[in-house]
Design an enzyme around this catalytic site. Structure first.
Site, PDB file in Angstrom:
ATOM      1  N   ASP A 171       0.818  -1.200   0.000  1.00  0.00           N
ATOM      2  CA  ASP A 171       0.000   0.000   0.000  1.00  0.00           C
ATOM      3  C   ASP A 171       0.857   1.257   0.000  1.00  0.00           C
ATOM      4  OD1 ASP A 171      -3.301  -0.251   1.098  1.00  0.00           O
ATOM      5  OD2 ASP A 171      -2.414   1.445   0.099  1.00  0.00           O
ATOM      6  N   THR A 172       0.191   2.330   0.270  1.00  0.00           N
ATOM      7  CA  THR A 172       0.739   3.663   0.388  1.00  0.00           C
ATOM      8  C   THR A 172       2.154   3.713   0.975  1.00  0.00           C
ATOM      9  OG1 THR A 172      -1.530   4.159   0.923  1.00  0.00           O
ATOM     10  CG2 THR A 172       0.059   5.894   1.340  1.00  0.00           C
TER      11      THR A 172
END
Lengths: 445, 445
Positions: A258-259
């Site tokens: 993710d991010t």
């Protein structure tokens, strides 16, 4: 950098939420070795996502975190402010094919890359963000430029400069402000690198068609596995049961995390935070997640009249969970109390896992890195001593794992770590929290 | 509906912020006449923007607010939930050529319409939003559909449904979900209706060219007038001085106001809030303002374990100011204290005008409508009596004016009002606040 005793002794708090089934508290051991290599002070903490990091790729994850730390520290050593240093770290994280940010991003349902990114400056409290941006190699550069332009005052006709641009308009603004579009062939290269992700998308479509056929002879679909943590997910209700497919074997070890994000404090004590994400794999085009949203993806706030500490926060995980809880700002507010470790743990338990805004979710998936700093004297009784910068740094996550790196301007190299939930803990219902403290001495003149 | 004594007696609080120079508190007089026309209970409060409403167009502003209230009440009387009623009110507000929402929106720098809208359901705490959306007549319908789809559980492949879509992706999603694109010719009609706004854009460009020529012979540009409130603005610094032009004569009486919104409580006591905006005139394409952003444009939260009151809030004004202060959520949190009037006034003074996040602004421009409700007995000593719904409603603004309308399901028609700052008060530095209370009796069976 002098590493002090960890933020607290080993301390396992009673669960305050029925959803919390296990709490892991790992405390960094103090370090006593003192290094004085750089002439400038400052500190950076980065993350390469809260999600699932396979052991087989641990080396790559750590390596990109290390490089990102070094880039930020190089900026700080050259006298750059926190916003420039945090941008430098993010660019390195975005450029890695192992992270879900920049041109290494997950592809959306149309096989395209659309990125979200934002940055906040604790000194001016200004914010810049882009959402669903395509065609730019480093979305964080556009967010940083929006932040910078916003500090120059009003535009023509008394218009307030934008702080948040999306889609085609964001792309045009970036190009108009001298940020180059991806060079010819770059998209092709990215496409090749993401080919497996595209194949995943195509396989999902095929699976869906097959599943619909199977469903005609059998009302019950196969079991859903969570794409973020790999654990079995609660079966959907009948209304969407026909869409259920097994994703575990597809997503596991895919490297699509993710991010990414970073938090920085510079030699003047200014803090900054940034975040960048390619969003959910196979997301709908135009979907914007927490990485672009004020208060959700990052937060930075210098010490002020009502804030004894400077704080910087960057989040990662399931975008919708991080948005509904406005988690970055929530953490920043909580960190104004005395015990940072306790404040962050309670926030993750009560304002994230136990949030009434996520009461219907079977698992709450996210992670944060936080930094808080204040000026103080290393030995208060010596009034002649120069004040030093006390930096407390923490990471916490409810996902299976989170990869972090950190470094001070006085360090020779970055430290990296993959934090994992303890065996038996359930992702989405348990909290891991770790961190440390360092005291940054005044730069040599 | 029984109108009770206003929320407080006339009460002028001492200024708590150095920026606040005048506080106007107007209190609604109580009404005693009781009407019982509808069989269902419920209440709606709408606004047609916080900005500047000319006397010459007051009738039109009030008329659209009245119609919006009636649409919401018709829904409530038919047994609809708060989210459907608030959507009906917003559609009516968006369809008016006098509001800056839907197809009557301000045009961006390219002469296009791009809309932001969002909705929040106090019962589920779900949220739906669109940003920079073109080609759809009623953006709030798409936001509401996103909210509804989000409540159906996960999508295929375990993906979390999006709650925020922007640009072309949002348009495609809307059409895929059966929301019609603007019919052929509709854009042309909208364009003609907005022709004067486009001419404004072109005149600004011409003025800019002329101004640059003048500037070559005179370093000092002409004076900036605020486009929102019409008052002289602080001169910009030299870096952008060349862009200054006089906008007052162009914008004044233009009818191009800001965001519209509504808050509703239904017969079950559920609250909902929505907001819709065409954004700043001549904005950069892709600019997304508060109307699309979680916590900034609207907020709704039913009573819960930590919230004694159900609250709903919708904001209007300068998007960037409302975003930086996360004003809708801030108001909702404040309204959990006993005195709603005092809580809202202090929030507007300390968390909006006096916000450290807007310390560099010479004026802070915005407005809110709020509603809070709780169940109680009209005469507590009569334990046999059915509980009633006590609804407190307020509007507050720092802009020159704000146009509102309100109605209960038991009323024959809506009441409308244009609230104005008192003479001499400076827009952006002063707060006006007004409101009332009504007790909704249980529906006849």
């Amino acid at each position: 950098m002098t590493m002090e005793k960890g933020i607290s002794s080993v301390e396992v708090l009673p669960s305050k939420s029925s959803q919390v089934t296990a709490v892991k508290v790992v405390v960094k051991e103090p370090e006593t070795k003192q290094t004085q290599r750089g002439k400038r002070v400052g500190f950076v903490l980065v993350h390469a996502g809260a999600g699932y990091h396979s052991e087989s790729k641990a080396k790559e994850y750590k390596h990109v975190c290390k490089r990102a730390c070094q880039k930020a520290i190089e900026k700080l050593q050259a006298g750059a402010l926190a916003t420039d240093a945090v941008t430098a770290a993010l660019i390195e994280l975005e450029d890695s094919p192992f992270t879900n940010a920049g041109m290494g991003s997950n592809l959306n349902l149309l096989g395209e890359i659309e990125c979200d990114a934002s940055i906040m400056d604790g000194k001016s409290l200004n914010f810049g963000a882009v959402g669903a941006l395509s065609g730019i190699k480093n979305p964080v550069s556009v967010a940083n430029r929006l932040l910078c332009e916003g500090q120059k005052g009003k535009l023509s006709a008394g218009r307030i400069p934008p702080c948040f641009l999306v889609g085609e308009g964001a792309f045009r603004w970036a190009v108009d402000h001298g940020i180059p579009a991806c060079p010819p062939g770059f998209s092709l290269a990215a496409f090749k690198r993401n080919k497996r992700k595209l194949e995943l998308a195509e396989k999902v479509e095929t699976d869906l068609i097959q599943l619909k056929k199977r469903r005609q002879s059998n009302e019950k679909g196969s079991r859903v596995m969570c794409r973020t943590c790999g654990r079995p997910s609660r079966a959907n209700d009948g209304s969407r049961g026909g869409d259920q497919i097994e994703l575990y074997s597809l997503e596991n070890d895919s490297g699509t995390l993710d991010t990414v994000g970073a938090v920085v404090v510079d030699q003047e004590g200014n803090v900054a935070a940034a975040v960048s994400s390619g969003g959910l794999a196979l997301k709908h085009p135009g979907r914007v997640g927490q990485a672009a949203l004020y208060g959700c993806g990052c937060w930075a706030e210098n010490t002020g009249a009502h804030t004894p500490y400077s704080t910087a926060v960057s989040t990662s995980g399931c975008g919708e969970h991080l948005v509904r809880t406005i988690l970055a700002r929530e953490c920043s507010c909580a960190l104004q109390t005395e015990d940072a470790h306790q404040a962050l743990l309670e926030t993750m338990q009560n304002k994230f896992i136990g949030s009434p805004f996520l009461a219907n979710e079977d698992g709450v998936l996210g992670g944060v890195i936080v930094l808080r700093s204040c000026r103080c004297s290393a030995e208060p009784e010596l009034s002649q001593e120069k004040p030093t910068l006390l930096v407390e740094f923490l990471w916490s996550h409810t996902t299976e794992s989170m990869c972090v790196g950190y470094m001070s301007a006085q360090d020779g190299k970055a430290k990296t770590h993959i934090s994992r939930l303890p065996p038996g803990a359930v992702a989405g219902q348990s909290v891991a929290i770790e961190g440390g403290v360092c005291r940054l001495e005044s730069p040599e003149s």
